[in-house]
Design an enzyme around this catalytic site. Structure first.
Site, mmCIF file in Angstrom:
data_model
loop_
_atom_site.group_PDB
_atom_site.id
_atom_site.type_symbol
_atom_site.label_atom_id
_atom_site.label_comp_id
_atom_site.label_asym_id
_atom_site.label_seq_id
_atom_site.Cartn_x
_atom_site.Cartn_y
_atom_site.Cartn_z
ATOM 1 N N ARG A 127 -8.843 8.794 -1.321
ATOM 2 C CA ARG A 127 -9.950 9.326 -0.514
ATOM 3 C C ARG A 127 -10.476 10.587 -1.185
ATOM 4 N NH1 ARG A 127 -7.046 6.735 3.763
ATOM 5 N NH2 ARG A 127 -8.478 5.460 4.970
ATOM 6 N N ASN A 168 0.864 -1.181 0.000
ATOM 7 C CA ASN A 168 0.000 0.000 0.000
ATOM 8 C C ASN A 168 0.907 1.241 0.000
ATOM 9 O OD1 ASN A 168 -1.424 2.282 1.064
ATOM 10 N ND2 ASN A 168 -3.051 0.925 1.762
ATOM 11 N N GLU A 228 -8.612 0.341 -3.053
ATOM 12 C CA GLU A 228 -9.552 0.172 -1.942
ATOM 13 C C GLU A 228 -10.198 1.508 -1.614
ATOM 14 O OE1 GLU A 228 -6.751 -1.367 1.016
ATOM 15 O OE2 GLU A 228 -6.570 0.647 1.837
ATOM 16 N N THR A 269 -7.801 6.431 9.270
ATOM 17 C CA THR A 269 -7.538 5.190 8.537
ATOM 18 C C THR A 269 -8.710 4.255 8.792
ATOM 19 O OG1 THR A 269 -5.965 3.375 8.213
ATOM 20 C CG2 THR A 269 -6.191 4.202 10.453
ATOM 21 N N HIS A 273 -4.053 -4.604 7.697
ATOM 22 C CA HIS A 273 -4.096 -3.565 8.741
ATOM 23 C C HIS A 273 -3.176 -3.931 9.884
ATOM 24 C CE1 HIS A 273 -5.505 0.246 10.123
ATOM 25 N NE2 HIS A 273 -6.227 0.304 9.030
ATOM 26 N N ASP A 274 -2.146 -3.119 10.031
ATOM 27 C CA ASP A 274 -1.163 -3.268 11.114
ATOM 28 C C ASP A 274 -0.379 -4.572 11.054
ATOM 29 O OD1 ASP A 274 -1.430 -0.746 12.465
ATOM 30 O OD2 ASP A 274 -3.424 -1.417 13.056
ATOM 31 N N HIS A 288 -4.038 11.671 0.465
ATOM 32 C CA HIS A 288 -2.945 10.706 0.232
ATOM 33 C C HIS A 288 -2.808 10.551 -1.288
ATOM 34 C CE1 HIS A 288 -3.650 9.832 4.425
ATOM 35 N NE2 HIS A 288 -4.752 9.170 4.208
ATOM 36 N N ARG A 338 5.018 18.442 0.683
ATOM 37 C CA ARG A 338 5.813 19.524 0.115
ATOM 38 C C ARG A 338 5.271 20.106 -1.191
ATOM 39 N NH1 ARG A 338 10.967 21.180 2.061
ATOM 40 N NH2 ARG A 338 10.582 21.159 4.291
ATOM 41 N N HIS A 367 -5.406 3.731 -1.859
ATOM 42 C CA HIS A 367 -6.685 4.030 -1.195
ATOM 43 C C HIS A 367 -6.987 5.511 -1.441
ATOM 44 C CE1 HIS A 367 -9.284 3.106 2.589
ATOM 45 N NE2 HIS A 367 -9.802 4.119 1.938
ATOM 46 N N GLY A 409 0.900 -1.370 4.390
ATOM 47 C CA GLY A 409 1.399 -0.031 4.100
ATOM 48 C C GLY A 409 2.256 0.534 5.201
ATOM 49 N N HIS A 410 1.625 0.901 6.292
ATOM 50 C CA HIS A 410 2.277 1.718 7.318
ATOM 51 C C HIS A 410 3.589 1.118 7.826
ATOM 52 C CE1 HIS A 410 2.382 4.813 10.402
ATOM 53 N NE2 HIS A 410 2.724 3.869 11.255
HETATM 54 N N1 PXP Z 1 -6.338 -2.855 4.116
HETATM 55 C C1 PXP Z 1 -7.195 -1.822 4.178
HETATM 56 C C2 PXP Z 1 -8.604 -2.036 3.750
HETATM 57 C C3 PXP Z 1 -6.761 -0.557 4.617
HETATM 58 O O1 PXP Z 1 -7.625 0.462 4.658
HETATM 59 C C4 PXP Z 1 -5.416 -0.385 4.983
HETATM 60 C C5 PXP Z 1 -4.931 0.966 5.425
HETATM 61 O O2 PXP Z 1 -5.109 1.889 4.414
HETATM 62 C C6 PXP Z 1 -4.554 -1.497 4.897
HETATM 63 C C7 PXP Z 1 -5.051 -2.715 4.467
HETATM 64 C C8 PXP Z 1 -3.113 -1.399 5.243
HETATM 65 O O3 PXP Z 1 -2.958 -1.166 6.603
HETATM 66 P P1 PXP Z 1 -1.552 -0.743 7.158
HETATM 67 O O4 PXP Z 1 -1.222 0.604 6.567
HETATM 68 O O5 PXP Z 1 -1.740 -0.703 8.639
HETATM 69 O O6 PXP Z 1 -0.564 -1.792 6.734
#
Ligand code: PXP
Length: 248
Positions: free
Chosen positions: A56, A18, A81, A111, A201-202, A61, A29, A54, A224-225
């Site tokens: 928005r 991501n 997504e 998020t 996610h995480d 982003h 910037r 993603h 992503g994060h």
């Molecule tokens: N899946 C979905 C549906 C998300 O919204 C996100 C965050 O944008 C992720 C996966 C990835 O999560 P993370 O950035 O915590 O890895």
């Protein structure tokens, strides 16, 4: 009926990177550094199996233009997504990515922080999924590790579900067996219904391998994060390889 992909008898779980965080850094910037398209192509070169964005509504982003710029250049799977507002649906029907993941987040949300209630939103999701299916786009619905939510996602016409893994990630340090157990059950429920299985996610270098070991029929993780944060220390190439190694 969906069958989990296997190569030489081994499940192949794809890593989709991501790149929203890269766009956030660029937007700080106003110029084009870092270049989101170049980073995406480098992720692919370093071994990523897919790219997730993603977009928005406020474009804080990823911007709509990024989505159009990326589409013809990516060689791997493109996953878009987001919340299926009319502008989002218009975008994905024009761009036609390999996969669209429906997420129930409000426009101002920091998020995604929950899966869909697929029972309450059944009619809405069915209509959206039908349009995406007719356009030939694979669909995934973001849900908690809850068998009923998965069942209604299948009934609504989803090809896959993406499990919202924040509760796994936050429970991992305390008791990883307990943290993963509902996800194993949810993964089994999805498999029984013939759905493909994604997760995200995480997820991180700390918790990913244990998740994969317990649910090896996962089709894809979207990260992503933590991955972009790790890249600050390890560099993007080593980071992507490290994440790929967690999926073996
Ligand atoms: N899946 C979905 C549906 C998300 O919204 C996100 C965050 O944008 C992720 C996966 C990835 O999560 P993370 O950035 O915590 O890895």
């Amino acid at each position: 009926m969906y069958f989990c992909r296997k190569t030489n008898g081994v499940y192949m779980t794809k890593l989709s990177v991501n790149i929203n965080k890269v766009a956030t850094l660029r937007n700080a910037r106003g110029g084009n550094v870092p270049d989101v398209v170049k980073v995406a192509l480098d992720c692919e070169r370093f071994g990523a199996d897919g790219i997730t964005v993603h977009p928005r509504p406020d474009e804080r982003h990823i911007r709509r233009k990024d989505v159009y710029d990326l589409r013809p250049l990516l060689h791997t799977e493109f996953n878009i997504e987001g919340y299926p507002a009319p502008e989002f649906i218009d975008l994905v029907l024009k761009v036609k990515p390999h996969q669209v993941t429906l997420v129930p987040d409000s426009p101002t949300q920091l998020t995604s922080n929950a899966g869909w209630d697929t029972k309450v939103n059944f009619a809405f999701l069915s209509e959206i999924l039908d349009r995406l299916n007719k356009a030939g786009i694979r669909t995934s619905v973001f849900v908690s590790a809850d068998a009923e939510m998965i069942e209604y996602a299948a009934k609504a016409g989803a090809d896959r579900v993406e499990l919202y893994t924040e509760p796994y990630a936050s429970g991992y340090a305390k008791n990883r067996e307990e943290a993963v157990a509902p996800f194993v059950e949810a993964g089994k429920a999805a498999r029984k219904l013939g759905l493909g299985l994604n997760a995200g996610h995480d997820l991180s270098l700390e918790n990913l391998n244990y998740f994969y070991q317990n649910i090896p029929w996962l089709d894809e993780v979207s990260i992503g994060h933590a991955l972009i944060c790790d890249a600050l220390y390890l560099g993007l190439e080593k980071t992507i390889q490290a994440y790929k190694n967690c999926l073996r």
